[in-house]
Design a protein around this motif. Structure first.
Motif, PDB file in Angstrom:
ATOM      1  N   ALA A  32       0.811  -1.218   0.000  1.00 59.58           N
ATOM      2  CA  ALA A  32       0.000   0.000   0.000  1.00 59.58           C
ATOM      3  C   ALA A  32       0.844   1.268   0.000  1.00 59.58           C
ATOM      4  N   GLY A  33       2.163   1.134  -0.128  1.00 61.29           N
ATOM      5  CA  GLY A  33       3.020   2.308  -0.118  1.00 61.29           C
ATOM      6  C   GLY A  33       3.136   2.960   1.243  1.00 61.29           C
ATOM      7  N   GLN A  34       2.937   2.181   2.296  1.00 61.55           N
ATOM      8  CA  GLN A  34       2.990   2.731   3.653  1.00 61.55           C
ATOM      9  C   GLN A  34       4.321   2.377   4.318  1.00 61.55           C
ATOM     10  N   TYR A  35       4.875   3.358   5.005  1.00 57.50           N
ATOM     11  CA  TYR A  35       6.146   3.191   5.726  1.00 57.50           C
ATOM     12  C   TYR A  35       6.001   3.856   7.085  1.00 57.50           C
ATOM     13  N   GLN A  36       6.514   3.215   8.121  1.00 59.25           N
ATOM     14  CA  GLN A  36       6.507   3.806   9.464  1.00 59.25           C
ATOM     15  C   GLN A  36       7.883   3.676  10.100  1.00 59.25           C
ATOM     16  N   GLN A  37       8.235   4.666  10.896  1.00 61.38           N
ATOM     17  CA  GLN A  37       9.461   4.592  11.693  1.00 61.38           C
ATOM     18  C   GLN A  37       9.177   5.178  13.063  1.00 61.38           C
ATOM     19  N   VAL A  38       9.609   4.459  14.091  1.00 60.64           N
ATOM     20  CA  VAL A  38       9.393   4.910  15.459  1.00 60.64           C
ATOM     21  C   VAL A  38      10.722   5.343  16.061  1.00 60.64           C
ATOM     22  N   TYR A  39      10.684   6.412  16.862  1.00 57.49           N
ATOM     23  CA  TYR A  39      11.862   6.958  17.525  1.00 57.49           C
ATOM     24  C   TYR A  39      11.623   6.898  19.031  1.00 57.49           C
ATOM     25  N   THR A  40      12.521   6.237  19.747  1.00 53.83           N
ATOM     26  CA  THR A  40      12.379   6.092  21.189  1.00 53.83           C
ATOM     27  C   THR A  40      12.454   7.451  21.878  1.00 53.83           C
ATOM     28  N   SER A  41      11.597   7.657  22.861  1.00 50.47           N
ATOM     29  CA  SER A  41      11.471   8.962  23.520  1.00 50.47           C
ATOM     30  C   SER A  41      12.763   9.430  24.178  1.00 50.47           C
ATOM     31  N   SER A  42      13.634   8.486  24.577  1.00 48.19           N
ATOM     32  CA  SER A  42      14.877   8.866  25.260  1.00 48.19           C
ATOM     33  C   SER A  42      15.843   9.624  24.359  1.00 48.19           C
ATOM     34  N   LEU A  43      15.588   9.631  23.058  1.00 47.02           N
ATOM     35  CA  LEU A  43      16.417  10.396  22.135  1.00 47.02           C
ATOM     36  C   LEU A  43      16.234  11.899  22.314  1.00 47.02           C
ATOM     37  N   PHE A  44      15.133  12.294  22.933  1.00 52.90           N
ATOM     38  CA  PHE A  44      14.785  13.710  23.034  1.00 52.90           C
ATOM     39  C   PHE A  44      14.934  14.180  24.478  1.00 52.90           C
ATOM     40  N   GLY A  45      15.552  15.341  24.649  1.00 57.08           N
ATOM     41  CA  GLY A  45      15.785  15.866  25.985  1.00 57.08           C
ATOM     42  C   GLY A  45      14.595  16.554  26.602  1.00 57.08           C
ATOM     43  N   GLY A  46      13.586  16.820  25.822  1.00 56.79           N
ATOM     44  CA  GLY A  46      12.400  17.510  26.320  1.00 56.79           C
ATOM     45  C   GLY A  46      11.466  17.809  25.169  1.00 56.79           C
ATOM     46  N   GLN A  47      10.404  18.528  25.475  1.00 62.19           N
ATOM     47  CA  GLN A  47       9.406  18.847  24.449  1.00 62.19           C
ATOM     48  C   GLN A  47      10.022  19.653  23.314  1.00 62.19           C
ATOM     49  N   ILE A  48       9.623  19.337  22.098  1.00 58.62           N
ATOM     50  CA  ILE A  48      10.155  20.024  20.926  1.00 58.62           C
ATOM     51  C   ILE A  48       9.025  20.257  19.928  1.00 58.62           C
ATOM     52  N   THR A  49       9.047  21.411  19.282  1.00 58.19           N
ATOM     53  CA  THR A  49       8.138  21.678  18.175  1.00 58.19           C
ATOM     54  C   THR A  49       8.905  21.379  16.894  1.00 58.19           C
ATOM     55  N   ILE A  50       8.501  20.312  16.206  1.00 62.97           N
ATOM     56  CA  ILE A  50       9.226  19.867  15.023  1.00 62.97           C
ATOM     57  C   ILE A  50       8.657  20.571  13.795  1.00 62.97           C
ATOM     58  N   GLY A  51       9.523  21.286  13.091  1.00 67.39           N
ATOM     59  CA  GLY A  51       9.085  22.037  11.924  1.00 67.39           C
ATOM     60  C   GLY A  51       9.515  21.435  10.608  1.00 67.39           C
ATOM     61  N   SER A  52      10.498  20.533  10.652  1.00 66.92           N
ATOM     62  CA  SER A  52      10.950  19.871   9.426  1.00 66.92           C
ATOM     63  C   SER A  52      11.781  18.651   9.782  1.00 66.92           C
ATOM     64  N   LEU A  53      11.948  17.777   8.808  1.00 63.32           N
ATOM     65  CA  LEU A  53      12.770  16.577   8.948  1.00 63.32           C
ATOM     66  C   LEU A  53      13.863  16.600   7.894  1.00 63.32           C
ATOM     67  N   GLU A  54      14.990  15.961   8.208  1.00 64.07           N
ATOM     68  CA  GLU A  54      16.083  15.852   7.254  1.00 64.07           C
ATOM     69  C   GLU A  54      16.531  14.399   7.131  1.00 64.07           C
ATOM     70  N   PHE A  55      16.856  14.006   5.890  1.00 57.95           N
ATOM     71  CA  PHE A  55      17.381  12.680   5.606  1.00 57.95           C
ATOM     72  C   PHE A  55      18.609  12.848   4.716  1.00 57.95           C
ATOM     73  N   TYR A  56      19.594  11.968   4.893  1.00 60.93           N
ATOM     74  CA  TYR A  56      20.936  12.205   4.361  1.00 60.93           C
ATOM     75  C   TYR A  56      21.360  11.105   3.380  1.00 60.93           C
ATOM     76  N   ASN A  57      22.127  11.512   2.395  1.00 57.42           N
ATOM     77  CA  ASN A  57      22.627  10.596   1.370  1.00 57.42           C
ATOM     78  C   ASN A  57      24.141  10.741   1.287  1.00 57.42           C
ATOM     79  N   THR A  58      24.843  10.183   2.277  1.00 55.16           N
ATOM     80  CA  THR A  58      26.289  10.376   2.368  1.00 55.16           C
ATOM     81  C   THR A  58      27.080   9.074   2.293  1.00 55.16           C
ATOM     82  N   GLN A  59      26.396   7.919   2.255  1.00 57.76           N
ATOM     83  CA  GLN A  59      27.102   6.647   2.376  1.00 57.76           C
ATOM     84  C   GLN A  59      27.087   5.795   1.111  1.00 57.76           C
TER      85      GLN A  59
END
Length: 204
Positions: A18-45
């Motif tokens: 169905a063209g669906q993709y999900q990714q979960v990020y564990t809460s411990s990665l974040f130091g506190g509340q954040i307002t997310i305005g954009s995402l970045e993905f990298y092509n370096t490898q």
């Protein structure tokens, strides 16, 4: 290092189920509340395809707070979507591309994420995709010894399957402008005082 994956942004992804993709990020990665305005993905490898452009199609991205974690994602994607689900982007990502570029996705609706309420889920629906210009392999983390269990930070659902401890390296950009903290105000005040002294010395 040296690993990448084209799902879901870098290839003709909606031919997979169905063209669906999900990714979960564990809460411990974040130091506190954040307002997310954009995402970045990298092509370096991985530059194995030598693509010259992002694939076509429409990508709809939702964020939500979920109880699912890197090692508990369900193969039924509906079960992974949590509370406060918000569509943050829907549209085309087509653009010229060269190895080393960063894919920046600016949200039309920022998402306020509180890690104290659970983990962060990114849910993506890809439709009408095409990869005539070649595939892009975005940087990944968690591929160790041939298995997808290399970290306890995130996991992914794709095409009816789940990889625990594996996913796209992701940058989170804050979309909020906050009032400077007291320490910042102190530095600002010291700078203004220095300018005042400099003006006095020049005048004298």
């Amino acid at each position: 290092g040296a690993t990448g994956n084209c799902f879901p942004f870098g290839c003709n992804y909606d031919i997979y189920g169905a063209g669906q993709y999900q990714q979960v990020y564990t809460s411990s990665l974040f130091g506190g509340q954040i307002t997310i305005g954009s995402l970045e993905f990298y092509n370096t490898q991985d530059d194995s395809s030598g693509t010259t452009g992002m694939n076509t199609g429409t990508f709809t991205i939702d964020l939500s707070t979920t109880s699912a974690d890197w090692n508990t994602l369900s193969t039924n994607p509906v079960n992974n979507i949590g509370t406060g689900d918000v569509t943050v982007f829907s549209g085309s990502l087509a653009q010229a591309w060269a190895f080393g570029d960063t894919l920046t996705i600016n949200f039309t609706t920022p998402f306020v994420y509180n890690p104290g309420a659970g983990n962060l889920l990114m849910n993506i629906m890809a439709t009408g995709t095409g990869d005539a210009l070649g595939d892009i392999f975005f940087d990944t983390n968690g591929y160790d010894d041939g298995s997808f269990d290399g970290n306890t930070y995130f996991g992914r659902y794709y095409n009816g399957s789940v990889n625990y401890g594996y996913g796209l390296v992701t940058g989170f950009d804050s979309g909020s402008v906050t009032t400077p903290e007291p320490a910042s105000l102190l530095l600002l005040g010291a700078g203004l005082a220095g300018l005042s002294l400099l003006r006095k010395r020049i005048r004298s």
